[in-house]
Write a protein that holds these residues in place. Structure first.
Motif, PDB file in Angstrom:
ATOM      1  N   PRO A  62       0.802  -1.232   0.000  1.00 31.22           N
ATOM      2  CA  PRO A  62       0.000   0.000   0.000  1.00 31.22           C
ATOM      3  C   PRO A  62       0.831   1.277   0.000  1.00 31.22           C
ATOM      4  O   PRO A  62       0.426   2.278  -0.584  1.00 31.22           O
ATOM      5  CB  PRO A  62      -0.837  -0.129   1.272  1.00 31.22           C
ATOM      6  CG  PRO A  62      -0.981  -1.602   1.465  1.00 31.22           C
ATOM      7  CD  PRO A  62       0.321  -2.176   1.019  1.00 31.22           C
ATOM      8  N   ASP A  63       2.010   1.271   0.647  1.00 23.32           N
ATOM      9  CA  ASP A  63       2.759   2.518   0.779  1.00 23.32           C
ATOM     10  C   ASP A  63       4.121   2.508   0.101  1.00 23.32           C
ATOM     11  O   ASP A  63       4.905   3.431   0.269  1.00 23.32           O
ATOM     12  CB  ASP A  63       2.937   2.857   2.260  1.00 23.32           C
ATOM     13  CG  ASP A  63       3.584   1.710   3.033  1.00 23.32           C
ATOM     14  OD1 ASP A  63       3.794   0.638   2.429  1.00 23.32           O
ATOM     15  OD2 ASP A  63       3.873   1.899   4.230  1.00 23.32           O
ATOM     16  N   LYS A  64       4.410   1.461  -0.672  1.00 20.72           N
ATOM     17  CA  LYS A  64       5.727   1.427  -1.319  1.00 20.72           C
ATOM     18  C   LYS A  64       5.799   0.251  -2.297  1.00 20.72           C
ATOM     19  O   LYS A  64       4.962  -0.664  -2.267  1.00 20.72           O
ATOM     20  CB  LYS A  64       6.833   1.262  -0.266  1.00 20.72           C
ATOM     21  CG  LYS A  64       6.767  -0.076   0.481  1.00 20.72           C
ATOM     22  CD  LYS A  64       7.792  -0.145   1.579  1.00 20.72           C
ATOM     23  CE  LYS A  64       7.643  -1.440   2.379  1.00 20.72           C
ATOM     24  NZ  LYS A  64       8.555  -1.512   3.522  1.00 20.72           N
ATOM     25  N   ARG A  65       6.827   0.289  -3.115  1.00 21.97           N
ATOM     26  CA  ARG A  65       7.206  -0.877  -3.914  1.00 21.97           C
ATOM     27  C   ARG A  65       8.381  -1.513  -3.171  1.00 21.97           C
ATOM     28  O   ARG A  65       9.423  -0.877  -2.949  1.00 21.97           O
ATOM     29  CB  ARG A  65       7.588  -0.518  -5.338  1.00 21.97           C
ATOM     30  CG  ARG A  65       7.874  -1.753  -6.207  1.00 21.97           C
ATOM     31  CD  ARG A  65       7.825  -1.427  -7.691  1.00 21.97           C
ATOM     32  NE  ARG A  65       8.059  -2.582  -8.519  1.00 21.97           N
ATOM     33  CZ  ARG A  65       7.147  -3.502  -8.831  1.00 21.97           C
ATOM     34  NH1 ARG A  65       5.908  -3.365  -8.366  1.00 21.97           N
ATOM     35  NH2 ARG A  65       7.439  -4.523  -9.607  1.00 21.97           N
ATOM     36  N   ALA A  66       8.204  -2.794  -2.780  1.00 22.82           N
ATOM     37  CA  ALA A  66       9.147  -3.436  -1.867  1.00 22.82           C
ATOM     38  C   ALA A  66       9.870  -4.589  -2.548  1.00 22.82           C
ATOM     39  O   ALA A  66       9.384  -5.172  -3.523  1.00 22.82           O
ATOM     40  CB  ALA A  66       8.407  -3.943  -0.634  1.00 22.82           C
ATOM     41  N   LEU A  67      11.034  -4.879  -1.998  1.00 27.58           N
ATOM     42  CA  LEU A  67      11.838  -6.005  -2.483  1.00 27.58           C
ATOM     43  C   LEU A  67      11.649  -7.156  -1.492  1.00 27.58           C
ATOM     44  O   LEU A  67      12.321  -7.231  -0.464  1.00 27.58           O
ATOM     45  CB  LEU A  67      13.310  -5.605  -2.576  1.00 27.58           C
ATOM     46  CG  LEU A  67      14.213  -6.557  -3.359  1.00 27.58           C
ATOM     47  CD1 LEU A  67      13.836  -6.539  -4.844  1.00 27.58           C
ATOM     48  CD2 LEU A  67      15.678  -6.151  -3.199  1.00 27.58           C
ATOM     49  N   LEU A  68      10.700  -8.044  -1.797  1.00 24.57           N
ATOM     50  CA  LEU A  68      10.412  -9.169  -0.917  1.00 24.57           C
ATOM     51  C   LEU A  68      11.625 -10.094  -0.871  1.00 24.57           C
ATOM     52  O   LEU A  68      12.112 -10.569  -1.899  1.00 24.57           O
ATOM     53  CB  LEU A  68       9.190  -9.935  -1.428  1.00 24.57           C
ATOM     54  CG  LEU A  68       8.769 -11.147  -0.587  1.00 24.57           C
ATOM     55  CD1 LEU A  68       8.211 -10.699   0.759  1.00 24.57           C
ATOM     56  CD2 LEU A  68       7.722 -11.981  -1.332  1.00 24.57           C
ATOM     57  N   SER A  69      12.111 -10.388   0.343  1.00 23.85           N
ATOM     58  CA  SER A  69      13.294 -11.234   0.518  1.00 23.85           C
ATOM     59  C   SER A  69      13.065 -12.161   1.701  1.00 23.85           C
ATOM     60  O   SER A  69      12.366 -11.810   2.662  1.00 23.85           O
ATOM     61  CB  SER A  69      14.541 -10.380   0.756  1.00 23.85           C
ATOM     62  OG  SER A  69      14.744  -9.462  -0.295  1.00 23.85           O
ATOM     63  N   VAL A  70      13.655 -13.346   1.655  1.00 25.15           N
ATOM     64  CA  VAL A  70      13.480 -14.337   2.714  1.00 25.15           C
ATOM     65  C   VAL A  70      14.835 -14.898   3.139  1.00 25.15           C
ATOM     66  O   VAL A  70      15.781 -14.938   2.343  1.00 25.15           O
ATOM     67  CB  VAL A  70      12.557 -15.497   2.273  1.00 25.15           C
ATOM     68  CG1 VAL A  70      11.167 -14.992   1.934  1.00 25.15           C
ATOM     69  CG2 VAL A  70      13.157 -16.248   1.089  1.00 25.15           C
ATOM     70  N   CYS A  71      14.898 -15.320   4.384  1.00 27.65           N
ATOM     71  CA  CYS A  71      16.135 -15.891   4.923  1.00 27.65           C
ATOM     72  C   CYS A  71      15.783 -17.089   5.804  1.00 27.65           C
ATOM     73  O   CYS A  71      15.093 -16.947   6.816  1.00 27.65           O
ATOM     74  CB  CYS A  71      16.879 -14.831   5.734  1.00 27.65           C
ATOM     75  SG  CYS A  71      18.443 -15.408   6.438  1.00 27.65           S
ATOM     76  N   SER A  72      16.240 -18.266   5.404  1.00 24.80           N
ATOM     77  CA  SER A  72      16.033 -19.473   6.202  1.00 24.80           C
ATOM     78  C   SER A  72      17.171 -19.637   7.195  1.00 24.80           C
ATOM     79  O   SER A  72      18.171 -18.908   7.167  1.00 24.80           O
ATOM     80  CB  SER A  72      15.964 -20.701   5.297  1.00 24.80           C
ATOM     81  OG  SER A  72      17.252 -20.953   4.740  1.00 24.80           O
ATOM     82  N   ARG A  73      17.050 -20.619   8.058  1.00 22.72           N
ATOM     83  CA  ARG A  73      18.116 -20.888   9.022  1.00 22.72           C
ATOM     84  C   ARG A  73      19.416 -21.259   8.307  1.00 22.72           C
ATOM     85  O   ARG A  73      20.498 -20.801   8.688  1.00 22.72           O
ATOM     86  CB  ARG A  73      17.686 -22.010   9.968  1.00 22.72           C
ATOM     87  CG  ARG A  73      16.459 -21.669  10.792  1.00 22.72           C
ATOM     88  CD  ARG A  73      16.108 -22.754  11.786  1.00 22.72           C
ATOM     89  NE  ARG A  73      14.889 -22.414  12.510  1.00 22.72           N
ATOM     90  CZ  ARG A  73      14.528 -22.962  13.651  1.00 22.72           C
ATOM     91  NH1 ARG A  73      15.291 -23.901  14.200  1.00 22.72           N
ATOM     92  NH2 ARG A  73      13.412 -22.596  14.257  1.00 22.72           N
TER      93      ARG A  73
END
Length: 809
Positions: free
Chosen positions: A196-207
């Protein structure tokens, strides 16, 4: 919750003299929820309290917090924000503390309910996170942001922290400083998303991602490959190499001083040569009947040019190359198999499994997974060339892991299904596949526009699917001659025979044996569709012969029938002019389980266990004998009656020879004593050694040899392949002297002879000597294929004659 960016960086703080926010008394300290060591000192995490609103207002309205988009909020608005945060069970706020001062503010949230609830990539166990490192206050501290970032991700992922499966962040695409820090912490970019308030860089980090990252705690990708474990592996394999090559008369260690008395321990020296000069190995050893060497592993000392040097099995192979004469083009392959054997031995050293005493009460499959040696005679016996480290972890028998079969639908016109007598396709598939599997597989074929009636199902090992079917047979998959339809409902455990899989969901169900195109111990471990066509008929014939024979019934000797096979031949490799290993990559068989045949009080154990020593050197056979309460000779007599006697009878009465090594027999035990034996691997490893009449579909197993060579089915495969090793264990352990051991072996055969006075045969199992057949010499000659499976007799290599210890002068 704010739609703020993940991990904005404001800068470093000096942070001296502050107190814990939220504490009623400024002089008290709130214990951290979680704490970790960093390069700058311990960083702890404390939950945000409503009393922290003023401090948080100062942080959020700082110009360098712009990406949080809260710079215009009043103190009252921040207080309301904190009230909402504390009351909401979908989100939490945390202070990160270092040296008694707050250095970062962290928000964690449930992405299924907030911010990312509409993003498809969110998975169960994910935890969203925002990070704000505090405003500058004094001299900057080098490495602070990195230390905070590593600590925050550790807090989110640790089992005693927030126990997330993955951490999810969604920083503004423009926040390049944060992207860089996220990458250093192990985050992987998924994609850009519109929030809603930005264009984001979705990122994930596993163990695993974080552990391996520059900011993570570190990850030992191969914890077994460490100096102490590899040194133990080298020492054991050097001992085995010297022992087995001396047994095969390729090496002749010289006694140091006077020779030890027969069966006693003496000191020996073996000299080889390397580029640096003469290499000497000194050691103590027992030299027993059948020229069986048992080296005292701790005693082995290696010197190079008179200077102490570490033991190295690979160096030993190179030093011995003038004697071994491995073809130059194949020497690297052999060294690779030795290296792989060392790697497996190091892993077993680090993860030794249950001890021999523990195995006395272990289940069948626990014992199967506890075996460490592989083939007792071959030096390079755990090659498994083709397995990655992850494959080893997942599929090596000693790991004790389970897997699910990958099922293919193979076009029936290119496939054969062979069944044992009296079995119908309907009966087979009702047993091989559960109703849910059959319905799902058929539905998946229909979804592709294919008719299930045109297909036959074929199980493959998951490694085989990943590395062979989807690549080597890619055209067959693309044209729908082979269609992946799903994985098995049941779980399976790899057996020592690595292609054979036991049903762990229901151990009364059939074993499944599949092709596995890895190189191991001189062979590519495939399965031939051509062989599979006649396997059920061969098994039926052998099983019927065994069942009808009263001597074998009394001995409780049984075979586990391979009563169904399937093979695919529609590939290009079956169109070539000559046979090749690629023709052995798509076939499977189903073998009976012994479990339904057990009586009350009986338990199962692989016969290979009789040659097993645990990490502390304790022998399972010794533990069995002592636990049985029998005298060693009485226990041995019981074992020989269910093992040697029926094998000798099959040879003498029926010219029938098995491949009776430890992996191919399952023993039934009662009160820790063998009471029955199940023979397996019939289709590929049984032979009829005469011109006796055979049904046409059994003719493949005929291998006519003279009576002297027939006797080697006992002398080589039983005496040399199994009993010499067991005799050595019991002799060295002080359980049973080798003279008494071999006296019982001879007595067993004499009892059989006396019980069958009318049995006419030219095979003399009481001969004083027999040909010394050598297994390692076969592998050294051709590390890719030891023998011609269509003419094994002509492939054998002998080293003269050897005395028969069961017949004393």
């Amino acid at each position: 919750m704010s739609g703020g960016a993940g991990a904005p960086v404001l800068g470093a703080v000096a942070g001296t003299g502050a107190v814990v926010p939220g504490a009623d008394d400024p002089g008290t300290t709130v214990p951290p929820r979680w704490q970790t060591a960093t390069t700058l000192g311990p960083i702890g995490f404390v939950a945000v309290d409503r009393a922290d609103s003023d401090l948080l207002h100062a942080w959020l309205t700082h110009p360098r917090s712009a990406f949080w988009q809260m710079g215009r909020m009043s103190a009252e608005q921040v207080r309301a924000y904190v009230d909402e945060l504390v009351a909401d069970d979908a989100q939490d706020g945390w202070w990160a503390w270092l040296d008694g001062a707050p250095i970062a503010y962290v928000e964690t949230y449930d992405p299924h309910r907030l911010v990312l609830d509409a993003v498809a990539e969110i998975e169960p166990g994910d935890l969203g996170m925002h990070l704000l490192v505090g405003p500058p206050d004094g001299a900057p501290r080098s490495g602070l942001t990195s230390a905070v970032m590593g600590a925050v991700i550790g807090f989110c992922l640790a089992d005693d922290g927030l126990a997330a499966a993955r951490v999810v962040v969604e920083p503004d695409v423009r926040n390049t400083a944060v992207h860089e820090k996220n990458a250093a912490a192990g985050f992987r970019v998924v994609r850009e998303v519109d929030l809603p308030d930005k264009r984001a860089l979705l990122s994930v980090c596993s163990r695993a991602d974080h552990a391996r990252s520059p900011l993570g705690p570190g990850h030992d990708a191969a914890p077994h490959l460490r100096p102490d474990a590899m040194a133990a592996a080298h020492r054991h394999l050097v001992a085995k190499t010297v022992a087995e090559l001396s047994h095969e008369r390729l090496l002749v260690p010289e006694p140091v001083g006077s020779r030890a008395p027969r069966g006693g321990r003496g000191q020996f020296r073996l000299r080889t040569h390397a580029a640096d000069g003469a290499v000497d190995y000194t050691f103590t050893a027992h030299v027993l009947d059948l020229e069986h060497w048992v080296l005292d592993e701790p005693s082995i000392v290696r010197t190079v040019a008179s200077s102490p040097a570490p033991l190295d099995a690979l160096a030993l192979v190179n030093e011995l190359q003038p004697v071994l004469q491995i073809p130059a083009a194949l020497l690297p392959t052999y060294l690779e198999e030795v290296s792989s054997t060392l790697a497996a031995a190091a892993a077993k050293h680090v993860n030794p499994g249950p001890g021999s005493q523990d195995l006395l009460g272990a289940s069948f499959q626990q014992t199967e997974a506890a075996m460490t040696e592989g083939h007792p005679a071959f030096v390079a016996n755990n090659g498994r060339i083709g397995f990655s480290l992850a494959d080893y972890e997942a599929f090596a028998p000693e790991r004790g892991s389970t897997l699910r079969l990958q099922w293919l639908a193979a076009r029936t016109q290119h496939t054969h299904l062979a069944l044992g007598a009296g079995r119908t396709p309907q009966q087979h598939w009702d047993e091989a596949l559960r109703p849910d599997e059959r319905r799902a597989f058929a539905a998946r074929l229909r979804a592709r526009g294919l008719d299930p009636a045109d297909y036959t199902y074929l199980p493959v090992h998951p490694w085989q699917w990943e590395h062979r079917v989807a690549i080597t047979f890619a055209p067959d998959v693309a044209r729908h001659d082979l269609v992946p339809v799903g994985v098995s409902a049941h779980e399976y455990q790899p057996q020592q025979s690595i292609r054979t899989l036991a049903d762990r969901t229901d151990d009364t169900q059939d074993y499944v044996k599949v092709a596995l195109a890895i190189q191991n111990m001189g062979f590519l471990r495939g399965l031939s569709p051509a062989y599979m066509r006649h396997t059920p008929a061969i098994n039926d014939w052998v099983a019927d012969l065994v069942h009808r024979d009263p001597t074998l019934r009394r001995a409780r000797f049984e075979v586990l029938r391979e009563h169904a096979t399937v093979g695919y031949t529609g590939d290009a490799y079956h169109g070539t002019a000559t046979t090749n290993p690629y023709r052995k990559m798509l076939a499977a068989l189903w073998r009976e389980s012994p479990v339904p045949r057990l009586l009350d009080g009986e338990r199962l154990v692989t016969m290979a266990a009789l040659l097993h020593r645990d990490r502390e050197g304790e022998a399972y056979a010794t533990a069995l004998i002592r636990a049985s309460g029998r005298t060693p000779r009485d226990w041995l007599r019981a074992y020989l009656d269910v093992y040697l006697r029926p094998l000798a009878h099959c040879l003498l009465a029926h010219d029938l020879a098995f491949m009776p090594h430890g992996e191919n027999l399952i023993l039934g035990l009662a009160d820790h004593t063998p009471v029955r034996a199940f023979m397996k691997d019939i289709g590929e490893e049984v032979a009829v050694l005469s011109d006796r009449p055979l049904p046409a579909d059994v003719e493949r197993v005929r291998a006519e040899v003279d009576d002297t060579e027939k006797a080697l089915a006992i002398f080589t495969d039983v005496y040399d392949g199994v009993l010499r090793h067991l005799a050595g264990i019991l002799h060295v352990d002080g359980v049973l002297d080798q003279d008494d051991f071999w006296a019982e072996v001879g007595a067993c055969l004499r009892r059989h002879r006396d019980d069958h006075p009318d049995l006419s045969t030219g095979v003399d199992l009481h001969a004083r000597t027999f040909a010394h057949s050598c297994l390692n010499r076969l592998q050294l000659r051709n590390t890719l294929q030891m023998v011609d499976l269509t003419d094994q007799s002509s492939s054998l290599i002998y080293a003269g004659q050897i005395d028969n210890p069961a017949v004393r002068a």
